[in-house]
Design a protein around this motif. Sequence first.
Motif, mmCIF file in Angstrom:
data_model
loop_
_atom_site.group_PDB
_atom_site.id
_atom_site.type_symbol
_atom_site.label_atom_id
_atom_site.label_comp_id
_atom_site.label_asym_id
_atom_site.label_seq_id
_atom_site.Cartn_x
_atom_site.Cartn_y
_atom_site.Cartn_z
ATOM 1 N N UNK A 198 -2.598 -3.277 -13.945
ATOM 2 C CA UNK A 198 -1.537 -3.673 -13.033
ATOM 3 C C UNK A 198 -0.362 -2.716 -13.155
ATOM 4 N N UNK A 199 0.173 -2.316 -12.001
ATOM 5 C CA UNK A 199 1.287 -1.374 -11.964
ATOM 6 C C UNK A 199 2.343 -1.842 -10.969
ATOM 7 N N UNK A 200 3.618 -1.559 -11.237
ATOM 8 C CA UNK A 200 4.668 -1.926 -10.272
ATOM 9 C C UNK A 200 4.531 -1.177 -8.942
ATOM 10 N N UNK A 201 3.912 -0.028 -8.961
ATOM 11 C CA UNK A 201 3.735 0.740 -7.740
ATOM 12 C C UNK A 201 2.315 1.234 -7.586
ATOM 13 N N UNK A 202 1.936 1.553 -6.370
ATOM 14 C CA UNK A 202 0.590 2.054 -6.104
ATOM 15 C C UNK A 202 0.471 3.483 -6.613
ATOM 16 N N UNK A 203 -0.285 3.674 -7.665
ATOM 17 C CA UNK A 203 -0.405 4.975 -8.294
ATOM 18 C C UNK A 203 -1.805 5.158 -8.862
ATOM 19 N N UNK A 204 -2.227 6.413 -8.932
ATOM 20 C CA UNK A 204 -3.529 6.727 -9.512
ATOM 21 C C UNK A 204 -3.406 7.165 -10.971
ATOM 22 N N UNK B 137 -10.575 7.631 -16.042
ATOM 23 C CA UNK B 137 -10.354 8.174 -14.714
ATOM 24 C C UNK B 137 -10.124 7.071 -13.689
ATOM 25 N N UNK B 138 -9.374 7.423 -12.684
ATOM 26 C CA UNK B 138 -9.069 6.507 -11.585
ATOM 27 C C UNK B 138 -10.314 6.243 -10.765
ATOM 28 N N UNK B 139 -10.477 4.991 -10.334
ATOM 29 C CA UNK B 139 -11.588 4.612 -9.471
ATOM 30 C C UNK B 139 -11.075 4.105 -8.117
ATOM 31 N N UNK B 140 -10.185 3.102 -8.152
ATOM 32 C CA UNK B 140 -9.717 2.502 -6.908
ATOM 33 C C UNK B 140 -8.413 1.771 -7.169
ATOM 34 N N UNK B 141 -7.611 1.613 -6.120
ATOM 35 C CA UNK B 141 -6.407 0.803 -6.242
ATOM 36 C C UNK B 141 -6.119 0.096 -4.929
ATOM 37 N N UNK B 142 -5.382 -0.999 -5.044
ATOM 38 C CA UNK B 142 -4.980 -1.785 -3.895
ATOM 39 C C UNK B 142 -3.506 -2.105 -4.048
ATOM 40 N N UNK B 143 -2.775 -2.052 -2.944
ATOM 41 C CA UNK B 143 -1.329 -2.231 -3.041
ATOM 42 C C UNK B 143 -0.977 -3.691 -3.303
ATOM 43 N N UNK B 144 0.291 -3.911 -3.621
ATOM 44 C CA UNK B 144 0.764 -5.254 -3.941
ATOM 45 C C UNK B 144 0.878 -6.106 -2.687
ATOM 46 N N UNK B 145 1.087 -7.387 -2.907
ATOM 47 C CA UNK B 145 1.285 -8.385 -1.862
ATOM 48 C C UNK B 145 0.112 -8.411 -0.869
ATOM 49 N N UNK B 146 0.235 -7.808 0.292
ATOM 50 C CA UNK B 146 -0.780 -7.964 1.333
ATOM 51 C C UNK B 146 -2.117 -7.333 0.971
ATOM 52 N N UNK C 10 -11.249 7.054 -5.494
ATOM 53 C CA UNK C 10 -11.654 8.370 -5.960
ATOM 54 C C UNK C 10 -12.745 8.887 -5.032
ATOM 55 N N UNK C 11 -12.780 10.188 -4.846
ATOM 56 C CA UNK C 11 -13.784 10.775 -3.964
ATOM 57 C C UNK C 11 -15.202 10.426 -4.407
ATOM 58 N N UNK C 12 -15.388 10.298 -5.705
ATOM 59 C CA UNK C 12 -16.726 10.059 -6.251
ATOM 60 C C UNK C 12 -17.276 8.678 -5.897
ATOM 61 N N UNK C 13 -16.400 7.744 -5.492
ATOM 62 C CA UNK C 13 -16.867 6.389 -5.188
ATOM 63 C C UNK C 13 -16.600 5.989 -3.754
ATOM 64 N N UNK C 14 -15.915 6.826 -3.007
ATOM 65 C CA UNK C 14 -15.559 6.508 -1.628
ATOM 66 C C UNK C 14 -16.813 6.232 -0.806
ATOM 67 N N UNK C 15 -16.779 5.128 -0.076
ATOM 68 C CA UNK C 15 -17.926 4.751 0.738
ATOM 69 C C UNK C 15 -18.942 3.894 0.010
ATOM 70 N N UNK C 16 -18.821 3.806 -1.311
ATOM 71 C CA UNK C 16 -19.759 2.990 -2.104
ATOM 72 C C UNK C 16 -19.063 1.801 -2.749
ATOM 73 N N UNK C 17 -17.806 1.963 -3.148
ATOM 74 C CA UNK C 17 -17.049 0.908 -3.828
ATOM 75 C C UNK C 17 -15.993 0.342 -2.890
ATOM 76 N N UNK C 18 -15.700 -0.951 -3.069
ATOM 77 C CA UNK C 18 -14.653 -1.606 -2.294
ATOM 78 C C UNK C 18 -13.800 -2.466 -3.219
#
Length: 123
Positions: A99-105, A46-55, A62-70
Amino acid sequence: QVQLVESGGGLVQAGGSLRLSCAASGRTFSRYAMGWFRQAPGKEREFVALINSYSGDKTYYADSVKGRFTISRDNAKKMVYLQMNSLKPEDTAVYYCAASPGATMRPHEYDYWGQGTQVTVSS
């Protein structure tokens, strides 16, 4: 080509914290969106978190980790991190960076995966 190696997993009590690291190799690291996924025994990945490329100025959780994970990234060091606070027993799983070419869950849209690191949260 990107190789990924996770570290930082372990055993922690509920309410504790862990910081996962993902070391990447390859010259094109910065152009990839990076994600963290997890898989518990008998469950789908299952998806947990993602960050976009470059910047890395866009993050998603994921809703289950929002506010607890960074999630964060350091392109100069070719590193991705997942800071996990207020851990719960239900966070127990093998955690993977990818790693993915695009921001995806969607896991199937990730091209490269690490071998995973075990996180166990005791109650």
